[in-house]
Design a protein around this motif. Structure first.
Motif, PDB file in Angstrom:
ATOM      1  N   LEU A  63       0.845  -1.183   0.000  1.00 64.74           N
ATOM      2  CA  LEU A  63       0.000   0.000   0.000  1.00 64.74           C
ATOM      3  C   LEU A  63       0.887   1.241   0.000  1.00 64.74           C
ATOM      4  O   LEU A  63       1.794   1.365   0.822  1.00 64.74           O
ATOM      5  N   LEU A  64       0.594   2.130  -0.934  1.00 60.81           N
ATOM      6  CA  LEU A  64       1.397   3.340  -1.110  1.00 60.81           C
ATOM      7  C   LEU A  64       0.660   4.545  -0.543  1.00 60.81           C
ATOM      8  O   LEU A  64      -0.564   4.619  -0.610  1.00 60.81           O
ATOM      9  N   VAL A  66      -0.234   8.703  -0.478  1.00 66.00           N
ATOM     10  CA  VAL A  66      -0.744   9.565  -1.547  1.00 66.00           C
ATOM     11  C   VAL A  66       0.390  10.124  -2.406  1.00 66.00           C
ATOM     12  O   VAL A  66       0.300  10.120  -3.636  1.00 66.00           O
ATOM     13  N   ALA A  67       1.461  10.589  -1.777  1.00 64.29           N
ATOM     14  CA  ALA A  67       2.561  11.197  -2.533  1.00 64.29           C
ATOM     15  C   ALA A  67       3.186  10.194  -3.501  1.00 64.29           C
ATOM     16  O   ALA A  67       3.421  10.506  -4.682  1.00 64.29           O
ATOM     17  N   THR A  68       3.442   8.986  -3.041  1.00 62.57           N
ATOM     18  CA  THR A  68       4.057   7.963  -3.890  1.00 62.57           C
ATOM     19  C   THR A  68       3.107   7.532  -5.000  1.00 62.57           C
ATOM     20  O   THR A  68       3.515   7.382  -6.160  1.00 62.57           O
ATOM     21  N   ALA A  69       1.833   7.335  -4.659  1.00 62.95           N
ATOM     22  CA  ALA A  69       0.844   6.934  -5.662  1.00 62.95           C
ATOM     23  C   ALA A  69       0.672   8.026  -6.714  1.00 62.95           C
ATOM     24  O   ALA A  69       0.591   7.741  -7.908  1.00 62.95           O
ATOM     25  N   ALA A  70       0.629   9.273  -6.291  1.00 60.53           N
ATOM     26  CA  ALA A  70       0.477  10.390  -7.233  1.00 60.53           C
ATOM     27  C   ALA A  70       1.655  10.440  -8.191  1.00 60.53           C
ATOM     28  O   ALA A  70       1.477  10.671  -9.399  1.00 60.53           O
ATOM     29  N   GLU A  71       2.836  10.198  -7.664  1.00 60.27           N
ATOM     30  CA  GLU A  71       4.025  10.203  -8.522  1.00 60.27           C
ATOM     31  C   GLU A  71       3.954   9.089  -9.560  1.00 60.27           C
ATOM     32  O   GLU A  71       4.245   9.308 -10.731  1.00 60.27           O
ATOM     33  N   ARG A  72       3.528   7.886  -9.143  1.00 59.55           N
ATOM     34  CA  ARG A  72       3.428   6.769 -10.085  1.00 59.55           C
ATOM     35  C   ARG A  72       2.351   6.996 -11.129  1.00 59.55           C
ATOM     36  O   ARG A  72       2.464   6.529 -12.264  1.00 59.55           O
ATOM     37  N   GLU A  86     -12.602   7.440  -7.685  1.00 58.01           N
ATOM     38  CA  GLU A  86     -12.701   6.955  -9.060  1.00 58.01           C
ATOM     39  C   GLU A  86     -11.768   5.773  -9.321  1.00 58.01           C
ATOM     40  O   GLU A  86     -11.897   5.100 -10.339  1.00 58.01           O
ATOM     41  N   TYR A  87     -10.822   5.544  -8.431  1.00 59.19           N
ATOM     42  CA  TYR A  87      -9.837   4.482  -8.619  1.00 59.19           C
ATOM     43  C   TYR A  87     -10.200   3.266  -7.764  1.00 59.19           C
ATOM     44  O   TYR A  87     -10.333   3.375  -6.552  1.00 59.19           O
ATOM     45  N   PRO A  88     -10.328   2.100  -8.385  1.00 60.25           N
ATOM     46  CA  PRO A  88     -10.710   0.899  -7.632  1.00 60.25           C
ATOM     47  C   PRO A  88      -9.599   0.380  -6.714  1.00 60.25           C
ATOM     48  O   PRO A  88      -9.846  -0.469  -5.876  1.00 60.25           O
ATOM     49  N   PHE A  89      -8.398   0.887  -6.860  1.00 61.03           N
ATOM     50  CA  PHE A  89      -7.280   0.414  -6.048  1.00 61.03           C
ATOM     51  C   PHE A  89      -7.032   1.303  -4.828  1.00 61.03           C
ATOM     52  O   PHE A  89      -5.998   1.221  -4.184  1.00 61.03           O
ATOM     53  N   THR A  90      -7.997   2.142  -4.487  1.00 59.61           N
ATOM     54  CA  THR A  90      -7.904   2.996  -3.306  1.00 59.61           C
ATOM     55  C   THR A  90      -8.316   2.216  -2.068  1.00 59.61           C
ATOM     56  O   THR A  90      -9.292   1.477  -2.087  1.00 59.61           O
ATOM     57  N   PHE A  99      -3.037   3.382  -1.496  1.00 58.12           N
ATOM     58  CA  PHE A  99      -3.292   2.883  -2.843  1.00 58.12           C
ATOM     59  C   PHE A  99      -2.497   1.612  -3.080  1.00 58.12           C
ATOM     60  O   PHE A  99      -1.327   1.518  -2.735  1.00 58.12           O
ATOM     61  N   SER A 100      -3.139   0.616  -3.701  1.00 58.07           N
ATOM     62  CA  SER A 100      -2.498  -0.656  -4.019  1.00 58.07           C
ATOM     63  C   SER A 100      -1.495  -0.453  -5.156  1.00 58.07           C
ATOM     64  O   SER A 100      -1.839   0.039  -6.231  1.00 58.07           O
ATOM     65  N   ALA A 101      -0.252  -0.876  -4.918  1.00 53.50           N
ATOM     66  CA  ALA A 101       0.786  -0.748  -5.942  1.00 53.50           C
ATOM     67  C   ALA A 101       0.448  -1.610  -7.160  1.00 53.50           C
ATOM     68  O   ALA A 101       0.599  -1.161  -8.303  1.00 53.50           O
ATOM     69  N   LEU A 102      -0.032  -2.831  -6.929  1.00 54.72           N
ATOM     70  CA  LEU A 102      -0.406  -3.695  -8.056  1.00 54.72           C
ATOM     71  C   LEU A 102      -1.602  -3.123  -8.810  1.00 54.72           C
ATOM     72  O   LEU A 102      -1.681  -3.228 -10.034  1.00 54.72           O
TER      73      LEU A 102
END
Length: 113
Positions: A63-64, A66-72, A86-90, A99-102
């Motif tokens: 699990l990432l 917000v900052a890391t997920a936003a960057e990816r 809107e994102y199912p991996f939240t 946020f799920s990395a996968l």
């Protein structure tokens, strides 16, 4: 044709099922309960593998924040906070947004194709 040949089950030293049949015929009555127990253990392992979900993967999800997920995702943290639903991996842990990395990787690969 033997069932083992149909199934493609062949041991390096010969036909595995035929060796098991030979053991079943040649073991003493005192050795048979242990032999049957071992066969049941093998059978249980095979059933467990069949019953396991096909999508089991060896990939490790993390699990990432917000900052890391936003960057990816190549978006701003602010955008991600506003559109996280809107994102199912939240994932939410209390008030924390993760946020799920996968999930992100799958989302990115779907956008590319």
């Amino acid at each position: 044709m033997a069932a083992s040949a149909k199934l493609g089950i062949v041991a390096p030293q010969g036909d595995l099922l035929e060796r098991l049949r030979t053991l079943a015929r040649e073991l003493s009555a005192g050795e048979l309960p242990n032999f049957i127990g071992e066969l049941e253990a093998v059978k249980a392992t095979a059933w467990a593998r069949l019953a396991a979900p096909a999508s089991t993967s060896l990939e490790h999800d993390e699990l990432l924040d917000v900052a890391t997920a936003a960057e990816r995702l190549c978006v701003s943290s602010d955008y991600l906070y506003r559109h996280s639903r809107e994102y199912p991996f939240t994932r939410r842990q209390g008030r924390k947004l993760l946020f799920s990395a996968l999930g992100i990787d799958k989302h990115i690969s779907q956008k590319r194709s």
